[in-house]
Design a protein around this motif. Sequence first.
Motif, mmCIF file in Angstrom:
data_model
loop_
_atom_site.group_PDB
_atom_site.id
_atom_site.type_symbol
_atom_site.label_atom_id
_atom_site.label_comp_id
_atom_site.label_asym_id
_atom_site.label_seq_id
_atom_site.Cartn_x
_atom_site.Cartn_y
_atom_site.Cartn_z
ATOM 1 N N ARG A 242 0.843 -1.197 0.000
ATOM 2 C CA ARG A 242 0.000 0.000 0.000
ATOM 3 C C ARG A 242 0.876 1.244 0.000
ATOM 4 N NH1 ARG A 242 -3.479 0.105 5.111
ATOM 5 N NH2 ARG A 242 -1.686 1.234 5.953
ATOM 6 N N LEU A 243 0.509 2.213 -0.833
ATOM 7 C CA LEU A 243 1.253 3.471 -0.857
ATOM 8 C C LEU A 243 0.875 4.282 0.378
ATOM 9 C CD1 LEU A 243 3.270 5.147 -2.500
ATOM 10 C CD2 LEU A 243 1.313 6.257 -3.606
ATOM 11 N N GLY B 81 4.260 8.222 0.603
ATOM 12 C CA GLY B 81 5.398 8.184 -0.309
ATOM 13 C C GLY B 81 6.235 6.921 -0.267
ATOM 14 N N TRP C 166 5.923 2.385 -0.445
ATOM 15 C CA TRP C 166 5.103 1.169 -0.541
ATOM 16 C C TRP C 166 5.358 0.325 0.702
ATOM 17 C CZ3 TRP C 166 1.594 1.401 -4.180
ATOM 18 C CH2 TRP C 166 1.862 2.077 -5.373
ATOM 19 N N MET D 279 5.123 14.337 -1.156
ATOM 20 C CA MET D 279 6.259 13.875 -1.936
ATOM 21 C C MET D 279 6.498 14.743 -3.144
ATOM 22 S SD MET D 279 4.144 10.644 -3.189
ATOM 23 C CE MET D 279 3.306 10.834 -1.606
ATOM 24 N N TRP E 251 9.122 6.089 -4.891
ATOM 25 C CA TRP E 251 8.024 5.116 -4.948
ATOM 26 C C TRP E 251 7.610 4.842 -6.387
ATOM 27 C CZ3 TRP E 251 3.341 6.230 -7.141
ATOM 28 C CH2 TRP E 251 3.002 7.578 -7.284
ATOM 29 N N VAL F 112 -1.790 10.564 -7.427
ATOM 30 C CA VAL F 112 -1.357 10.691 -6.030
ATOM 31 C C VAL F 112 -1.356 12.151 -5.600
ATOM 32 C CG1 VAL F 112 0.631 10.396 -4.487
ATOM 33 C CG2 VAL F 112 -0.048 8.549 -6.040
ATOM 34 N N GLU G 108 -7.124 4.765 -1.595
ATOM 35 C CA GLU G 108 -5.972 3.903 -1.337
ATOM 36 C C GLU G 108 -5.387 3.458 -2.668
ATOM 37 O OE1 GLU G 108 -5.958 0.698 1.944
ATOM 38 O OE2 GLU G 108 -6.081 -0.507 0.129
ATOM 39 N N ILE G 109 -4.075 3.273 -2.706
ATOM 40 C CA ILE G 109 -3.403 2.728 -3.882
ATOM 41 C C ILE G 109 -2.524 1.569 -3.437
ATOM 42 C CG2 ILE G 109 -1.854 3.187 -5.827
ATOM 43 C CD1 ILE G 109 -2.630 6.076 -5.731
ATOM 44 N N ARG G 110 -2.703 0.440 -4.118
ATOM 45 C CA ARG G 110 -1.861 -0.723 -3.836
ATOM 46 C C ARG G 110 -1.117 -1.132 -5.103
ATOM 47 N NH1 ARG G 110 -3.485 -4.645 0.798
ATOM 48 N NH2 ARG G 110 -4.493 -3.255 2.290
ATOM 49 N N LEU G 111 -0.024 -1.844 -4.903
ATOM 50 C CA LEU G 111 0.813 -2.341 -6.003
ATOM 51 C C LEU G 111 0.912 -3.849 -5.846
ATOM 52 C CD1 LEU G 111 2.787 -1.395 -8.335
ATOM 53 C CD2 LEU G 111 4.593 -1.446 -6.589
#
Lengths: 153, 153
Positions: A129-130, A133, A135, B1, B27, B66, B96-99
């Motif tokens: 999760r971000l 800044g 992960w 950021m 990131w 972002v 939310e942001i996930r990778l």
Amino acid sequence: MTDPNTPAEAPRPPGPSAAADPLAVPWLDAVRFDAAGLVTAVVQEAGSGRVLMVAWMNREALAETVRSGRATYWSRSRGRLWRKGESSGHDQSVREIRLDCDGDTVLLTVEQAGGIACHTGRHSCFFSRLDDGRWLAVDPVLRDPRSFYRESE
Amino acid sequence: MTDPNTPAEAPRPPGPSAAADPLAVPWLDAVRFDAAGLVTAVVQEAGSGRVLMVAWMNREALAETVRSGRATYWSRSRGRLWRKGESSGHDQSVREIRLDCDGDTVLLTVEQAGGIACHTGRHSCFFSRLDDGRWLAVDPVLRDPRSFYRESE
């Protein structure tokens, strides 16, 4: 939609072969495979609604998924069909398949064997999760991958 | 950021420009953009858990998402950045942001303005379900697209 008597192991003919071809079905023609012959497959868990992973399917992978009820993808790195769980045991029983409005992405609703979709041993591949800044890995490893990959044993 | 004083409308310099470049952040380097400079973005609705759509992002689209908190994609058909909702009003506030584990797909959790993500006026772009060998449109049109696309007026 395909001949239920066709064994899964039957070798596919190298070229188009009319009526015997299990890929010659109208619903597959509605899917817009890209120049590489692939569509994106988003995999969501039944019940929890968690997005577990994203993979790729070619025409054969999608047909095989529908035929067998088990999620089968195209591995771009290995250049071959890949039945999810074939080495880890974490297969996916497909409950529903949807197609998006422009036909280039499918959404699978699955039951995830073992509750683990990710090769890292986590529930979902989307465990980072971000956060301010960076992960951050915010989901726990549920099981050591060395315990379920035969290749690693 | 990124510098909060940088206006959204500031033209981007044509090449790398050291400290002033809002894209030069660690990131973003963890994201594996493909040969075309894109990653897949899966968009899931907060609360309902519905997968609303799948789109593409380049480095700039992800950075802008972002920075602004509003989902911004790369339109492959138009060849430009596309802030979701810029013409329909149906923008997406990102929660939310996930990778994913191999870094080539992001998962956005969003609040969907108007409850409509699809250009057809439906809640989700995944409104077609495979049912006995046919794709059936199983979700209703909530609003006539002609009522929210300025281009159509």
